[in-house]
Design an enzyme around this catalytic site. Structure first.
Site, PDB file in Angstrom:
ATOM      1  N   SER A 322       0.835  -1.203   0.000  1.00  0.00           N
ATOM      2  CA  SER A 322       0.000   0.000   0.000  1.00  0.00           C
ATOM      3  C   SER A 322       0.866   1.248   0.000  1.00  0.00           C
ATOM      4  O   SER A 322       0.590   2.210  -0.735  1.00  0.00           O
ATOM      5  CB  SER A 322      -0.916   0.002   1.224  1.00  0.00           C
ATOM      6  OG  SER A 322      -1.676   1.197   1.286  1.00  0.00           O
ATOM      7  N   TRP A 325       2.429   1.588  -3.404  1.00  0.00           N
ATOM      8  CA  TRP A 325       1.424   2.011  -4.381  1.00  0.00           C
ATOM      9  C   TRP A 325       1.345   3.535  -4.439  1.00  0.00           C
ATOM     10  O   TRP A 325       1.120   4.119  -5.507  1.00  0.00           O
ATOM     11  CB  TRP A 325       0.063   1.434  -4.005  1.00  0.00           C
ATOM     12  CG  TRP A 325      -1.069   1.841  -4.903  1.00  0.00           C
ATOM     13  CD1 TRP A 325      -1.501   1.216  -6.038  1.00  0.00           C
ATOM     14  CD2 TRP A 325      -1.938   2.985  -4.746  1.00  0.00           C
ATOM     15  NE1 TRP A 325      -2.567   1.889  -6.587  1.00  0.00           N
ATOM     16  CE2 TRP A 325      -2.859   2.971  -5.825  1.00  0.00           C
ATOM     17  CE3 TRP A 325      -2.017   4.009  -3.800  1.00  0.00           C
ATOM     18  CZ2 TRP A 325      -3.844   3.946  -5.963  1.00  0.00           C
ATOM     19  CZ3 TRP A 325      -2.999   4.987  -3.948  1.00  0.00           C
ATOM     20  CH2 TRP A 325      -3.897   4.950  -5.018  1.00  0.00           C
ATOM     21  N   HIS A 326       1.543   4.177  -3.286  1.00  0.00           N
ATOM     22  CA  HIS A 326       1.390   5.625  -3.229  1.00  0.00           C
ATOM     23  C   HIS A 326       2.539   6.369  -3.892  1.00  0.00           C
ATOM     24  O   HIS A 326       2.359   7.519  -4.309  1.00  0.00           O
ATOM     25  CB  HIS A 326       1.261   6.085  -1.774  1.00  0.00           C
ATOM     26  CG  HIS A 326      -0.097   5.863  -1.199  1.00  0.00           C
ATOM     27  ND1 HIS A 326      -0.481   4.676  -0.613  1.00  0.00           N
ATOM     28  CD2 HIS A 326      -1.192   6.665  -1.144  1.00  0.00           C
ATOM     29  CE1 HIS A 326      -1.739   4.762  -0.203  1.00  0.00           C
ATOM     30  NE2 HIS A 326      -2.199   5.958  -0.525  1.00  0.00           N
ATOM     31  N   GLY A 327       3.694   5.768  -4.003  1.00  0.00           N
ATOM     32  CA  GLY A 327       4.775   6.492  -4.653  1.00  0.00           C
ATOM     33  C   GLY A 327       6.093   5.766  -4.612  1.00  0.00           C
ATOM     34  O   GLY A 327       6.320   4.892  -3.766  1.00  0.00           O
ATOM     35  N   PHE A 484      -0.289  10.125  -7.498  1.00  0.00           N
ATOM     36  CA  PHE A 484      -0.203   8.705  -7.181  1.00  0.00           C
ATOM     37  C   PHE A 484      -0.876   7.858  -8.242  1.00  0.00           C
ATOM     38  O   PHE A 484      -0.717   6.667  -8.256  1.00  0.00           O
ATOM     39  CB  PHE A 484      -0.846   8.417  -5.823  1.00  0.00           C
ATOM     40  CG  PHE A 484      -0.244   9.262  -4.706  1.00  0.00           C
ATOM     41  CD1 PHE A 484       1.118   9.423  -4.610  1.00  0.00           C
ATOM     42  CD2 PHE A 484      -1.067   9.893  -3.784  1.00  0.00           C
ATOM     43  CE1 PHE A 484       1.666  10.197  -3.606  1.00  0.00           C
ATOM     44  CE2 PHE A 484      -0.534  10.665  -2.776  1.00  0.00           C
ATOM     45  CZ  PHE A 484       0.834  10.815  -2.686  1.00  0.00           C
TER      46      PHE A 484
END
Length: 484
Positions: A322, A325-327, A484
């Protein structure tokens, strides 16, 4: 195209009028207009990346049809793998290529070797993380025979590119949104009015709350070495409200806009800052992503059914993924690890599902115990947000070191103290409104129950705030999750 821009203020009424007055009689025309409007909406940013959306649409539509007729387990796995590899491949290239190259160079430098790699000036397509996960959920559900693949390419294209939630969610499941494109929509006045109300509240959260918090959060984080621990802590609080107002505001606008066209999207935020533990926070924050990881990663890994070490492993995997996934930055990975550590005691004591109902349900005030739980959970979340906002690990550590130093007890100092005090007062009022409406899907959902003059006074105040308090921030600020 930004929701908080003049372009969108012109675009939305035009599409609305065409949708209900020109093409409302036939489903194919409705879906066709949705696709056209969605491609214009996305292409307004950079038309070149429309080819990525179209390619993903064609690939997953074709694979979905093939999965329906194919009974050979091996071929079905190959088809699913192809969809996953193609979609994740695009996402990985655009989002993570340079990250892996840079870390590869760092690793060799650590071992004493210096290499000169070729990096690329890659532009990250807006929303690629969102629509990639949306199309992946379709092929996975078809593969598992949980969903019948559609034979209507236009409906599927509309599902993939639906402009209200295309670039920042909610990440819709095909089982919820796709069937809505397969049935004729009729205008419902009450639904449209509710949609406008939610759009108004979303714009308030974005323009009045998030953008004004961003002014102080950006100033403090960008010049962190000039500020005391107390100022850095208040800056972290401002960022916590910035990211909540920004992202949940986008979701409110997206959901409200969808309702104008007769669609129902899933709730994406459920007042997460009133959570009593981290598990509850993650059931209420970015719900569409949290449930996506739960259904397509956590459960397939074994979920909580295995032994204690499997539970710990799966928890760390889902939070680290997670974060990633954001960066493409180690700060996001550490942010994920930190949340996993927060979650771990709840998992080990089997109390991660203790708070499933709204806090103080049916009451005006929470108990002292609930207040303490919400306070601790919020503070833990704010500290984790430091990693989310910091430029790199060194920056995050420098900020946290100063926060936990003696300068934390100094009086906070801002470039405009009076404006900061006004903003803090505004945030308190905002949270009171959120608290009153916490049992609804959004804070103003039940305002229609008030008498008409009172409703219009509230609407006037919100609209006035959008114009008057915009002066505290820059116009047309992008939404945080666009990156993102």
């Amino acid at each position: 195209m930004l929701f908080n821009s003049l372009d969108f203020a012109i675009f939305l009424p035009i599409v609305f009028l065409l949708y209900w007055f020109l093409v409302s009689k036939k489903l194919v025309y409705q879906n066709g207009l949705v696709v056209l409007a969605s491609y214009v909406f996305y292409g307004w940013w950079d038309w070149r990346f429309l080819s990525l959306i179209l390619f993903s649409t064609i690939i997953d539509f074709t694979i979905g049809k093939k999965l329906k007729t194919e009974s050979n387990p091996t071929i079905r796995k190959i088809l699913l793998s192809a969809s996953i590899l193609i979609n994740i491949g695009f996402l990985g290239f655009f989002k993570y290529f340079n990250f892996f190259v840079d870390n590869f160079v760092t690793a060799f430098r650590f071992l004493g070797s210096e290499i000169q790699p070729n990096t690329l000036n890659i532009i990250l397509p807006v929303g690629i993380s969102f629509y990639t996960f949306q199309t992946l959920s379709y092929t996975i559900d078809v593969y598992k025979r949980k969903l019948e693949p559609t034979q209507d390419f236009l409906a599927f294209a509309a599902f993939v590119s639906f402009f209200p939630q295309l670039v920042a969610g909610p990440i819709e499941r095909a089982s919820n949104l796709l069937p809505q494109f397969l049935m004729h929509r009729k205008f419902e006045y009450a639904k449209a009015v509710d949609g406008m109300r939610q759009i108004l509240w979303g714009l308030f959260k974005k323009i009045v709350i998030a953008d004004n918090c961003a002014e102080f959060a950006n100033e403090i984080f960008n010049n962190s070495s000039d500020y005391s621990g107390s100022s850095l802590f208040v800056g972290s609080l401002f960022f916590a409200f910035q990211i909540y107002g920004d992202f949940s505001g986008y979701s409110d606008i997206a959901i409200g806009t969808a309702r104008l066209f007769g669609f129902n999207l899933k709730q994406n935020f459920a007042f997460p800052y009133f959570s009593r533990d981290i598990a509850e926070f993650w059931r209420r924050w970015h719900i569409s992503l949290s449930t996506w990881f739960r259904d397509y990663l956590y459960i397939p890994l074994g979920g909580s059914k295995g032994g204690i070490w499997m539970k710990i492993r799966n928890t760390f995997i889902i939070f680290i993924v997670s974060g990633f996934w954001h960066g493409a930055n180690w700060t996001f990975i550490v942010w994920g690890v930190l949340n996993a550590l927060y979650f771990l005691p709840l998992l080990l004591t089997n109390t991660n599902r203790s708070n499933l109902v709204v806090v103080a349900q049916g009451k005006y005030f929470p108990s002292l115990k609930d207040v303490m739980k919400m306070f601790v959970t919020f503070m833990l979340t704010v500290l984790a947000w430091v990693f989310f906002r910091a430029e790199n690990m060194g920056h995050a550590i420098q900020i946290l070191t100063e926060i936990f130093s003696g300068s934390f007890f100094e009086a906070p100092d801002f470039h405009d103290g009076s404006k900061a005090i006004k903003l803090i007062a505004l945030l308190i009022l905002f949270m009171v409104i959120e608290w009153i409406g916490r049992e609804n899907k959004y804070a103003l959902e039940n305002i229609y129950k008030l008498k008409l003059p009172i409703r219009w006074v509230i609407y006037f105040i919100l609209v006035f705030a959008l114009f008057y308090l915009t002066g505290m921030a820059d116009l047309d600020q992008e939404f945080i999750y666009f990156q993102f």
